[in-house]
Design a protein around this motif. Structure first.
Motif, short mmCIF file in Angstrom:
data_model
loop_
_atom_site.label_atom_id
_atom_site.label_comp_id
_atom_site.label_asym_id
_atom_site.label_seq_id
_atom_site.Cartn_x
_atom_site.Cartn_y
_atom_site.Cartn_z
N ALA A 322 0.86 -1.19 0.00
CA ALA A 322 0.00 0.00 0.00
C ALA A 322 0.89 1.24 0.00
O ALA A 322 0.63 2.22 -0.69
CB ALA A 322 -0.91 -0.02 1.23
N LYS A 323 1.98 1.16 0.79
CA LYS A 323 2.93 2.28 0.87
C LYS A 323 3.42 2.73 -0.50
O LYS A 323 3.65 3.91 -0.73
CB LYS A 323 4.18 1.85 1.68
CG LYS A 323 3.96 1.68 3.15
CD LYS A 323 5.27 1.35 3.86
CE LYS A 323 5.77 -0.04 3.57
NZ LYS A 323 4.92 -1.11 4.10
N ASP A 343 4.76 -9.89 -6.13
CA ASP A 343 4.15 -9.94 -4.80
C ASP A 343 3.52 -11.30 -4.58
O ASP A 343 2.94 -11.88 -5.50
CB ASP A 343 3.07 -8.84 -4.68
CG ASP A 343 2.63 -8.61 -3.24
OD1 ASP A 343 3.02 -7.58 -2.67
OD2 ASP A 343 1.92 -9.47 -2.68
N LYS A 348 -3.57 -9.69 -5.34
CA LYS A 348 -2.95 -8.55 -6.04
C LYS A 348 -2.41 -8.98 -7.40
O LYS A 348 -2.29 -8.15 -8.32
CB LYS A 348 -1.81 -7.96 -5.18
CG LYS A 348 -2.28 -7.37 -3.85
CD LYS A 348 -1.12 -6.77 -3.03
CE LYS A 348 -1.62 -6.27 -1.67
NZ LYS A 348 -0.53 -5.73 -0.83
N ASN A 380 10.32 -2.47 4.58
CA ASN A 380 10.13 -2.84 5.98
C ASN A 380 10.31 -4.33 6.20
O ASN A 380 10.44 -4.78 7.33
CB ASN A 380 8.75 -2.38 6.47
CG ASN A 380 7.64 -2.69 5.49
OD1 ASN A 380 7.77 -2.47 4.29
ND2 ASN A 380 6.54 -3.24 5.98
N HIS A 381 10.30 -5.12 5.13
CA HIS A 381 10.55 -6.56 5.23
C HIS A 381 11.89 -6.90 4.59
O HIS A 381 12.09 -8.02 4.10
CB HIS A 381 9.44 -7.35 4.52
CG HIS A 381 8.05 -7.09 5.05
ND1 HIS A 381 7.66 -7.48 6.31
CD2 HIS A 381 6.98 -6.48 4.50
CE1 HIS A 381 6.38 -7.12 6.49
NE2 HIS A 381 5.95 -6.51 5.41
N LYS A 388 15.60 -14.37 1.50
CA LYS A 388 14.87 -15.30 0.63
C LYS A 388 15.35 -15.19 -0.82
O LYS A 388 15.34 -16.16 -1.57
CB LYS A 388 13.39 -14.94 0.76
CG LYS A 388 12.44 -15.54 -0.21
CD LYS A 388 11.04 -15.64 0.37
CE LYS A 388 10.31 -14.32 0.49
NZ LYS A 388 8.93 -14.47 0.98
P1 TYD Z 1 3.44 -4.43 3.99
O1 TYD Z 1 4.72 -3.69 3.85
O2 TYD Z 1 3.37 -5.36 5.14
O3 TYD Z 1 2.21 -3.45 4.15
P2 TYD Z 1 1.50 -2.29 3.32
O4 TYD Z 1 0.80 -2.91 2.15
O5 TYD Z 1 0.54 -1.81 4.34
O6 TYD Z 1 2.50 -1.24 2.91
O7 TYD Z 1 3.17 -5.23 2.65
C1 TYD Z 1 4.07 -6.18 2.22
C2 TYD Z 1 3.70 -6.62 0.82
O8 TYD Z 1 4.83 -7.33 0.28
C3 TYD Z 1 2.51 -7.55 0.78
O9 TYD Z 1 1.73 -7.26 -0.39
C4 TYD Z 1 3.14 -8.93 0.66
C5 TYD Z 1 4.44 -8.66 -0.05
N1 TYD Z 1 5.54 -9.57 0.32
C6 TYD Z 1 6.12 -10.38 -0.65
O10 TYD Z 1 5.71 -10.33 -1.83
N2 TYD Z 1 7.13 -11.24 -0.29
C7 TYD Z 1 7.58 -11.30 0.99
O11 TYD Z 1 8.50 -12.07 1.29
C8 TYD Z 1 7.00 -10.44 1.99
C9 TYD Z 1 7.49 -10.46 3.41
C10 TYD Z 1 5.97 -9.58 1.61
#
Ligand code: TYD
Ligand code: SAH
Ligand code: ZN
Length: 409
Positions: A322-323, A343, A348, A380-381, A388
Protein backbone atom coordinates in the motif's frame (compact mmCIF):
# COMPACT_ATOMS: atom_id res chain seq x y z
CA UNK A 1 -8.85 22.84 -1.38
CA UNK A 2 -8.01 24.13 2.08
CA UNK A 3 -4.74 24.13 4.02
CA UNK A 4 -6.60 24.07 7.32
CA UNK A 5 -9.02 21.56 8.84
CA UNK A 6 -10.49 20.57 12.21
CA UNK A 7 -8.65 18.04 14.38
CA UNK A 8 -10.45 14.69 14.55
CA UNK A 9 -9.17 14.27 18.12
CA UNK A 10 -9.69 17.61 19.86
CA UNK A 11 -11.49 19.90 17.40
CA UNK A 12 -8.47 22.26 17.22
CA UNK A 13 -6.99 23.75 14.06
CA UNK A 14 -4.92 21.45 11.87
CA UNK A 15 -2.25 23.23 9.78
CA UNK A 16 -1.13 21.53 6.59
CA UNK A 17 2.62 20.84 6.18
CA UNK A 18 2.84 18.61 3.10
CA UNK A 19 0.74 17.98 -0.01
CA UNK A 20 1.28 14.72 -1.90
CA UNK A 21 -1.27 15.79 -4.49
CA UNK A 22 -3.83 13.60 -6.23
CA UNK A 23 -3.54 9.98 -5.10
CA UNK A 24 -5.51 6.79 -5.77
CA UNK A 25 -6.64 4.36 -3.04
CA UNK A 26 -3.46 2.54 -2.02
CA UNK A 27 -4.96 -0.97 -1.98
CA UNK A 28 -7.23 -0.58 -5.03
CA UNK A 29 -5.35 -2.87 -7.45
CA UNK A 30 -7.12 -2.80 -10.82
CA UNK A 31 -8.44 -6.09 -12.25
CA UNK A 32 -7.89 -6.91 -15.94
CA UNK A 33 -10.29 -4.95 -18.11
CA UNK A 34 -10.98 -2.31 -15.47
CA UNK A 35 -12.00 1.10 -16.75
CA UNK A 36 -8.90 3.16 -15.98
CA UNK A 37 -10.97 6.34 -16.22
CA UNK A 38 -13.08 5.21 -13.26
CA UNK A 39 -10.29 5.21 -10.67
CA UNK A 40 -11.05 7.07 -7.45
CA UNK A 41 -8.61 9.84 -6.48
CA UNK A 42 -8.41 12.14 -3.47
CA UNK A 43 -5.96 14.77 -2.23
CA UNK A 44 -3.37 13.30 0.15
CA UNK A 45 -2.01 15.95 2.50
CA UNK A 46 -0.80 15.95 6.10
CA UNK A 47 -1.27 18.49 8.87
CA UNK A 48 -0.41 19.11 12.51
CA UNK A 49 -3.03 20.02 15.14
CA UNK A 50 -1.80 23.17 16.82
CA UNK A 51 -3.65 22.22 20.03
CA UNK A 52 -3.06 18.50 20.70
CA UNK A 53 -0.15 17.95 18.18
CA UNK A 54 -1.85 14.99 16.46
CA UNK A 55 -0.54 14.64 12.91
CA UNK A 56 -3.34 13.61 10.58
CA UNK A 57 -4.57 13.63 7.00
CA UNK A 58 -6.34 16.76 5.78
CA UNK A 59 -8.97 14.75 3.87
CA UNK A 60 -10.78 11.55 4.77
CA UNK A 61 -11.65 8.75 2.33
CA UNK A 62 -15.01 7.04 3.10
CA UNK A 63 -14.22 3.82 4.98
CA UNK A 64 -16.35 1.56 2.76
CA UNK A 65 -14.17 2.49 -0.23
CA UNK A 66 -11.09 1.06 1.51
CA UNK A 67 -12.28 -1.80 3.74
CA UNK A 68 -14.61 -4.22 1.98
CA UNK A 69 -14.96 -7.80 0.74
CA UNK A 70 -12.00 -7.46 -1.66
CA UNK A 71 -9.53 -5.76 0.74
CA UNK A 72 -6.33 -7.45 -0.44
CA UNK A 73 -3.87 -7.06 2.47
CA UNK A 74 -3.16 -10.35 4.23
CA UNK A 75 -1.32 -9.89 7.51
CA UNK A 76 0.05 -13.44 7.54
CA UNK A 77 2.13 -12.80 4.38
CA UNK A 78 5.30 -12.10 6.37
CA UNK A 79 7.05 -14.78 8.48
CA UNK A 80 8.67 -12.04 10.53
CA UNK A 81 5.30 -10.45 11.36
CA UNK A 82 3.80 -13.85 12.22
CA UNK A 83 6.61 -14.28 14.75
CA UNK A 84 6.11 -10.78 16.10
CA UNK A 85 2.42 -11.38 16.80
CA UNK A 86 2.93 -14.87 18.23
CA UNK A 87 5.40 -13.41 20.71
CA UNK A 88 2.87 -10.81 21.85
CA UNK A 89 0.13 -13.46 22.16
CA UNK A 90 2.42 -15.55 24.36
CA UNK A 91 3.19 -12.56 26.56
CA UNK A 92 -0.50 -11.63 26.97
CA UNK A 93 -1.32 -15.21 28.00
CA UNK A 94 1.04 -14.97 30.95
CA UNK A 95 0.15 -11.39 31.93
CA UNK A 96 -3.09 -9.55 31.12
CA UNK A 97 -4.94 -12.73 30.10
CA UNK A 98 -3.68 -14.95 32.94
CA UNK A 99 -6.72 -14.45 35.18
CA UNK A 100 -9.95 -16.41 35.49
CA UNK A 101 -11.93 -16.70 32.21
CA UNK A 102 -10.31 -13.71 30.46
CA UNK A 103 -11.90 -12.05 27.41
CA UNK A 104 -9.96 -10.37 24.59
CA UNK A 105 -11.23 -8.31 21.65
CA UNK A 106 -9.06 -7.59 18.63
CA UNK A 107 -9.96 -4.61 16.44
CA UNK A 108 -8.86 -5.21 12.83
CA UNK A 109 -7.86 -8.86 13.25
CA UNK A 110 -7.46 -9.26 9.47
CA UNK A 111 -6.70 -12.94 8.66
CA UNK A 112 -6.21 -13.78 12.33
CA UNK A 113 -2.42 -13.46 12.45
CA UNK A 114 -2.39 -12.45 16.16
CA UNK A 115 -5.66 -13.66 17.68
CA UNK A 116 -5.22 -17.19 16.28
CA UNK A 117 -2.72 -18.06 19.02
CA UNK A 118 -5.12 -16.80 21.71
CA UNK A 119 -8.03 -18.73 20.21
CA UNK A 120 -5.91 -21.88 20.11
CA UNK A 121 -5.01 -21.37 23.77
CA UNK A 122 -8.75 -21.51 24.54
CA UNK A 123 -9.14 -17.84 25.51
CA UNK A 124 -12.60 -16.29 25.10
CA UNK A 125 -12.11 -13.91 22.20
CA UNK A 126 -13.68 -11.87 19.43
CA UNK A 127 -12.07 -10.43 16.31
CA UNK A 128 -13.78 -7.40 14.79
CA UNK A 129 -13.01 -7.08 11.09
CA UNK A 130 -15.05 -5.20 8.45
CA UNK A 131 -13.19 -6.54 5.40
CA UNK A 132 -15.19 -9.63 4.51
CA UNK A 133 -12.55 -11.58 2.60
CA UNK A 134 -9.89 -11.45 5.28
CA UNK A 135 -12.51 -11.94 8.03
CA UNK A 136 -13.49 -15.22 6.28
CA UNK A 137 -9.84 -16.32 6.34
CA UNK A 138 -9.77 -15.71 10.11
CA UNK A 139 -13.05 -17.56 10.64
CA UNK A 140 -11.69 -20.54 8.65
CA UNK A 141 -8.91 -20.76 11.30
CA UNK A 142 -11.51 -21.26 14.03
CA UNK A 143 -11.54 -17.65 15.19
CA UNK A 144 -14.77 -16.01 16.35
CA UNK A 145 -15.15 -12.98 14.07
CA UNK A 146 -17.67 -10.20 13.89
CA UNK A 147 -17.77 -8.65 10.42
CA UNK A 148 -18.17 -4.99 11.20
CA UNK A 149 -16.38 -1.71 11.82
CA UNK A 150 -15.49 -1.23 15.48
CA UNK A 151 -16.97 1.98 16.89
CA UNK A 152 -18.91 3.00 20.01
CA UNK A 153 -22.13 1.16 19.15
CA UNK A 154 -20.24 -2.05 18.24
CA UNK A 155 -18.29 -1.90 21.51
CA UNK A 156 -21.46 -1.50 23.58
CA UNK A 157 -23.11 -4.44 21.82
CA UNK A 158 -20.07 -6.60 22.52
CA UNK A 159 -20.06 -5.59 26.19
CA UNK A 160 -23.77 -6.42 26.49
CA UNK A 161 -23.34 -9.82 24.84
CA UNK A 162 -19.94 -10.97 26.14
CA UNK A 163 -19.21 -8.84 29.19
CA UNK A 164 -16.20 -6.60 29.86
CA UNK A 165 -12.89 -7.15 28.07
CA UNK A 166 -9.60 -7.64 29.88
CA UNK A 167 -7.70 -6.68 26.75
CA UNK A 168 -8.72 -4.74 23.66
CA UNK A 169 -5.96 -4.97 21.07
CA UNK A 170 -5.37 -3.31 17.70
CA UNK A 171 -2.30 -3.53 15.45
CA UNK A 172 -1.94 -1.21 12.49
CA UNK A 173 -5.63 -0.42 12.74
CA UNK A 174 -6.26 2.43 15.18
CA UNK A 175 -4.27 4.79 12.93
CA UNK A 176 -6.68 3.79 10.12
CA UNK A 177 -9.75 5.20 11.90
CA UNK A 178 -10.61 8.94 11.51
CA UNK A 179 -13.71 8.57 13.77
CA UNK A 180 -11.33 7.80 16.62
CA UNK A 181 -13.44 9.50 19.30
CA UNK A 182 -16.18 6.93 18.78
CA UNK A 183 -13.62 4.11 18.99
CA UNK A 184 -12.14 5.37 22.26
CA UNK A 185 -15.56 5.91 23.84
CA UNK A 186 -16.31 2.34 22.81
CA UNK A 187 -13.07 1.03 24.29
CA UNK A 188 -13.73 2.87 27.57
CA UNK A 189 -17.20 1.27 27.73
CA UNK A 190 -15.94 -2.21 26.84
CA UNK A 191 -12.88 -2.45 29.08
CA UNK A 192 -13.10 -4.06 32.52
CA UNK A 193 -12.05 -1.72 35.38
CA UNK A 194 -8.57 -3.27 35.35
CA UNK A 195 -8.47 -3.91 31.58
CA UNK A 196 -6.02 -2.49 29.04
CA UNK A 197 -6.25 -1.17 25.51
CA UNK A 198 -3.04 -2.10 23.68
CA UNK A 199 -2.40 -0.76 20.19
CA UNK A 200 0.63 -0.50 17.93
CA UNK A 201 1.09 1.74 14.91
CA UNK A 202 3.86 3.45 12.90
CA UNK A 203 5.64 6.03 15.07
CA UNK A 204 5.78 9.62 13.81
CA UNK A 205 9.27 10.01 15.24
CA UNK A 206 10.60 7.12 13.11
CA UNK A 207 8.79 8.43 10.03
CA UNK A 208 10.34 11.89 10.42
CA UNK A 209 13.77 10.55 11.36
CA UNK A 210 13.96 8.22 8.32
CA UNK A 211 11.79 10.27 5.96
CA UNK A 212 9.66 7.15 5.48
CA UNK A 213 7.02 9.22 3.72
CA UNK A 214 5.43 6.14 2.16
CA UNK A 215 3.81 5.41 5.53
CA UNK A 216 1.48 8.23 4.53
CA UNK A 217 -1.47 7.06 2.41
CA UNK A 218 -5.28 6.93 2.50
CA UNK A 219 -5.55 4.17 5.14
CA UNK A 220 -3.05 5.75 7.56
CA UNK A 221 -5.06 8.68 8.86
CA UNK A 222 -3.20 9.37 12.13
CA UNK A 223 0.51 9.43 12.99
CA UNK A 224 0.78 8.96 16.73
CA UNK A 225 3.24 10.21 19.34
CA UNK A 226 3.27 9.88 23.11
CA UNK A 227 2.11 13.48 23.42
CA UNK A 228 -0.80 13.20 21.00
CA UNK A 229 -1.90 9.81 22.36
CA UNK A 230 -1.90 11.20 25.90
CA UNK A 231 -4.17 14.04 24.77
CA UNK A 232 -6.44 11.63 22.90
CA UNK A 233 -6.73 9.24 25.87
CA UNK A 234 -7.49 12.02 28.36
CA UNK A 235 -10.55 13.04 26.36
CA UNK A 236 -12.12 9.63 27.10
CA UNK A 237 -11.22 8.97 30.73
CA UNK A 238 -8.26 6.84 29.69
CA UNK A 239 -4.57 7.21 30.46
CA UNK A 240 -1.37 6.19 28.69
CA UNK A 241 0.42 3.85 31.10
CA UNK A 242 3.11 2.21 28.98
CA UNK A 243 4.97 2.55 25.68
CA UNK A 244 7.32 0.19 23.89
CA UNK A 245 9.21 0.84 20.66
CA UNK A 246 8.88 -1.95 18.12
CA UNK A 247 11.30 -2.77 15.28
CA UNK A 248 8.55 -3.65 12.78
CA UNK A 249 7.14 -1.84 9.72
CA UNK A 250 9.99 0.66 9.85
CA UNK A 251 9.48 1.58 13.52
CA UNK A 252 6.33 1.50 15.62
CA UNK A 253 5.24 2.16 19.18
CA UNK A 254 2.99 -0.13 21.21
CA UNK A 255 0.84 2.02 23.51
CA UNK A 256 -1.01 0.68 26.56
CA UNK A 257 -4.00 2.64 27.85
CA UNK A 258 -5.94 1.93 31.05
CA UNK A 259 -8.84 3.67 32.81
CA UNK A 260 -7.48 6.93 34.24
CA UNK A 261 -5.97 6.35 37.67
CA UNK A 262 -6.20 2.56 37.46
CA UNK A 263 -2.48 1.96 36.89
CA UNK A 264 0.72 3.84 37.59
CA UNK A 265 2.37 4.90 34.29
CA UNK A 266 5.75 3.27 33.65
CA UNK A 267 8.86 5.50 33.44
CA UNK A 268 9.08 4.69 29.71
CA UNK A 269 6.18 7.08 29.03
CA UNK A 270 7.93 10.18 30.43
CA UNK A 271 11.24 9.10 28.85
CA UNK A 272 9.83 8.84 25.33
CA UNK A 273 7.88 12.07 25.79
CA UNK A 274 11.12 13.87 26.69
CA UNK A 275 12.75 12.44 23.54
CA UNK A 276 9.89 13.73 21.41
CA UNK A 277 10.20 17.20 22.89
CA UNK A 278 13.96 17.20 22.29
CA UNK A 279 13.26 16.33 18.64
CA UNK A 280 10.62 19.10 18.41
CA UNK A 281 8.18 16.61 16.91
CA UNK A 282 5.15 18.74 17.70
CA UNK A 283 6.43 21.75 15.73
CA UNK A 284 5.52 22.76 12.18
CA UNK A 285 9.13 23.65 11.29
CA UNK A 286 10.27 20.09 11.98
CA UNK A 287 7.50 18.70 9.79
CA UNK A 288 8.18 21.20 6.99
CA UNK A 289 11.81 20.03 6.97
CA UNK A 290 10.48 16.48 6.66
CA UNK A 291 8.57 17.69 3.60
CA UNK A 292 11.78 19.05 2.05
CA UNK A 293 13.43 15.66 2.59
CA UNK A 294 10.51 13.95 0.85
CA UNK A 295 11.05 16.12 -2.24
CA UNK A 296 14.78 15.32 -2.21
CA UNK A 297 14.05 11.57 -2.16
CA UNK A 298 11.48 12.01 -4.94
CA UNK A 299 14.00 13.80 -7.14
CA UNK A 300 16.85 11.36 -6.40
CA UNK A 301 14.69 8.31 -7.05
CA UNK A 302 13.24 9.54 -10.34
CA UNK A 303 16.72 10.62 -11.52
CA UNK A 304 18.14 7.18 -10.72
CA UNK A 305 15.32 5.30 -12.46
CA UNK A 306 15.57 7.52 -15.56
CA UNK A 307 19.32 7.04 -15.71
CA UNK A 308 18.98 3.24 -15.43
CA UNK A 309 16.38 3.25 -18.20
CA UNK A 310 18.67 5.36 -20.41
CA UNK A 311 21.46 2.84 -19.77
CA UNK A 312 19.15 0.01 -20.89
CA UNK A 313 19.06 -1.72 -17.48
CA UNK A 314 16.16 -3.98 -16.48
CA UNK A 315 14.40 -2.65 -13.38
CA UNK A 316 11.51 -4.33 -11.57
CA UNK A 317 9.95 -3.73 -8.15
CA UNK A 318 9.43 -6.05 -5.18
CA UNK A 319 6.33 -5.94 -2.93
CA UNK A 320 3.07 -4.37 -4.11
CA UNK A 321 2.67 -2.56 -0.80
CA UNK A 322 0.00 0.00 0.00
CA UNK A 323 2.93 2.28 0.87
CA UNK A 324 4.26 2.11 -2.69
CA UNK A 325 1.16 3.88 -4.05
CA UNK A 326 2.46 7.08 -2.44
CA UNK A 327 5.93 6.56 -3.91
CA UNK A 328 4.87 5.69 -7.46
CA UNK A 329 2.18 8.37 -7.66
CA UNK A 330 4.31 11.12 -6.09
CA UNK A 331 7.31 10.28 -8.29
CA UNK A 332 5.43 9.37 -11.48
CA UNK A 333 6.84 5.82 -11.59
CA UNK A 334 4.91 3.76 -14.13
CA UNK A 335 5.58 0.74 -16.37
CA UNK A 336 7.98 2.83 -18.46
CA UNK A 337 10.43 2.92 -15.50
CA UNK A 338 9.57 -0.34 -13.70
CA UNK A 339 8.66 -3.46 -15.72
CA UNK A 340 6.52 -5.15 -13.03
CA UNK A 341 6.04 -5.50 -9.27
CA UNK A 342 6.21 -9.01 -7.85
CA UNK A 343 4.15 -9.94 -4.80
CA UNK A 344 3.08 -13.14 -3.02
CA UNK A 345 -0.53 -12.00 -2.44
CA UNK A 346 -2.87 -13.87 -4.81
CA UNK A 347 -5.47 -11.07 -4.62
CA UNK A 348 -2.95 -8.55 -6.04
CA UNK A 349 -1.46 -10.74 -8.79
CA UNK A 350 -2.70 -10.25 -12.35
CA UNK A 351 -3.79 -6.71 -11.47
CA UNK A 352 -2.33 -3.22 -12.00
CA UNK A 353 -0.99 -0.93 -9.28
CA UNK A 354 -3.35 1.93 -8.41
CA UNK A 355 -2.80 5.17 -10.31
CA UNK A 356 0.41 4.17 -12.06
CA UNK A 357 -0.72 0.84 -13.60
CA UNK A 358 2.37 -1.31 -13.16
CA UNK A 359 1.51 -5.03 -13.60
CA UNK A 360 1.62 -7.14 -10.41
CA UNK A 361 3.03 -10.64 -10.93
CA UNK A 362 3.91 -13.63 -8.72
CA UNK A 363 7.49 -13.82 -7.33
CA UNK A 364 8.26 -16.67 -9.77
CA UNK A 365 8.41 -14.02 -12.52
CA UNK A 366 11.22 -12.38 -10.59
CA UNK A 367 13.39 -15.49 -10.37
CA UNK A 368 12.60 -16.67 -13.93
CA UNK A 369 15.12 -14.17 -15.28
CA UNK A 370 16.69 -11.85 -12.72
CA UNK A 371 16.65 -8.14 -13.58
CA UNK A 372 19.60 -5.80 -13.04
CA UNK A 373 17.81 -3.87 -10.29
CA UNK A 374 14.89 -4.45 -7.94
CA UNK A 375 13.20 -1.48 -6.29
CA UNK A 376 12.29 -2.73 -2.81
CA UNK A 377 8.85 -1.30 -2.06
CA UNK A 378 8.51 -3.70 0.92
CA UNK A 379 11.63 -2.19 2.54
CA UNK A 380 10.13 -2.84 5.98
CA UNK A 381 10.55 -6.56 5.23
CA UNK A 382 14.08 -6.11 3.81
CA UNK A 383 15.81 -8.69 6.02
CA UNK A 384 13.22 -11.38 5.28
CA UNK A 385 13.08 -10.67 1.53
CA UNK A 386 16.81 -10.21 0.95
CA UNK A 387 17.51 -13.53 2.72
CA UNK A 388 14.87 -15.30 0.63
CA UNK A 389 16.16 -13.74 -2.62
CA UNK A 390 19.89 -14.27 -2.00
CA UNK A 391 20.17 -15.83 -5.48
CA UNK A 392 19.22 -12.46 -7.02
CA UNK A 393 22.17 -10.74 -5.34
CA UNK A 394 24.39 -13.73 -6.23
CA UNK A 395 23.39 -13.23 -9.89
CA UNK A 396 24.80 -9.69 -9.68
CA UNK A 397 21.44 -8.00 -9.06
CA UNK A 398 21.17 -4.89 -6.89
CA UNK A 399 18.41 -3.65 -4.62
CA UNK A 400 17.25 -0.04 -4.84
CA UNK A 401 16.25 1.47 -1.49
CA UNK A 402 14.87 4.97 -0.84
CA UNK A 403 14.42 5.12 2.95
CA UNK A 404 16.14 7.03 4.54
CA UNK A 405 17.82 8.02 1.25
CA UNK A 406 18.12 6.69 -2.29
CA UNK A 407 20.88 4.09 -2.74
CA UNK A 408 21.64 0.72 -4.29
CA UNK A 409 22.94 -2.28 -2.35
P1 TYD B 1 3.44 -4.43 3.99
O1 TYD B 1 4.72 -3.69 3.85
O2 TYD B 1 3.37 -5.36 5.14
O3 TYD B 1 2.21 -3.45 4.15
P2 TYD B 1 1.50 -2.29 3.32
O4 TYD B 1 0.80 -2.91 2.15
O5 TYD B 1 0.54 -1.81 4.34
O6 TYD B 1 2.50 -1.24 2.91
O7 TYD B 1 3.17 -5.23 2.65
C1 TYD B 1 4.07 -6.18 2.22
C2 TYD B 1 3.70 -6.62 0.82
O8 TYD B 1 4.83 -7.33 0.28
C3 TYD B 1 2.51 -7.55 0.78
O9 TYD B 1 1.73 -7.26 -0.39
C4 TYD B 1 3.14 -8.93 0.66
C5 TYD B 1 4.44 -8.66 -0.05
N1 TYD B 1 5.54 -9.57 0.32
C6 TYD B 1 6.12 -10.38 -0.65
O10 TYD B 1 5.71 -10.33 -1.83
N2 TYD B 1 7.13 -11.24 -0.29
C7 TYD B 1 7.58 -11.30 0.99
O11 TYD B 1 8.50 -12.07 1.29
C8 TYD B 1 7.00 -10.44 1.99
C9 TYD B 1 7.49 -10.46 3.41
C10 TYD B 1 5.97 -9.58 1.61
N1 SAH C 1 -3.88 -6.19 12.56
C1 SAH C 1 -3.38 -6.58 11.25
C2 SAH C 1 -4.13 -5.86 10.10
C3 SAH C 1 -3.75 -4.46 9.80
S1 SAH C 1 -4.57 -3.84 8.33
C4 SAH C 1 -1.90 -6.33 11.15
O1 SAH C 1 -1.32 -5.64 11.99
O2 SAH C 1 -1.30 -6.81 10.20
C5 SAH C 1 -5.88 -2.90 9.05
C6 SAH C 1 -7.13 -3.72 9.25
O3 SAH C 1 -8.07 -2.92 9.96
C7 SAH C 1 -7.82 -4.15 7.97
O4 SAH C 1 -7.99 -5.54 7.98
C8 SAH C 1 -9.15 -3.38 7.99
O5 SAH C 1 -10.22 -4.07 7.37
C9 SAH C 1 -9.37 -3.18 9.47
N2 SAH C 1 -10.22 -2.03 9.88
C10 SAH C 1 -10.34 -0.82 9.31
N3 SAH C 1 -11.22 -0.06 10.00
C11 SAH C 1 -11.65 -0.81 11.06
C12 SAH C 1 -12.56 -0.59 12.12
N4 SAH C 1 -13.22 0.56 12.29
N5 SAH C 1 -12.77 -1.60 13.00
C13 SAH C 1 -12.12 -2.78 12.88
N6 SAH C 1 -11.24 -3.03 11.89
C14 SAH C 1 -11.00 -2.07 11.00
ZN1 ZN D 1 -6.06 18.18 18.10
Amino acid sequence: MSNQSLCRVCGGTVREFFDFGRQPLSDAFLPPGADLGEEFFYRLATGLCESCTMVQLMEEVPRERMFHQEYPYHSSGSAHMRGHFEELAKRLLTTELAGDDPFVVEVGCNDGVMIKALAEAGVRHLGVEPSGGVADLAAAKGIRVRKSFFEESTAKEIRAADGPADVVYAANTLCHIPYIGSVLSGVAALLAPTGVFVFEDPYLSDIVEQTSFDQIYDEHFFFFTVRSVQAMAAGHGLELVDVERLPVHGGEVRYTLAHAGARRPSPAVAELLAEEDARRLGELDTLRRFGENVLRIRDDLTALLRRLRAEGKRVVAYGATAKSATVTNLCGIGPDLVEFVCDTTPAKQGRLTPGTHIPVVPPEEFSRSYPDYALLFAWNHAAEIMAKEQAFTDSGGQWILYVPSVRTV
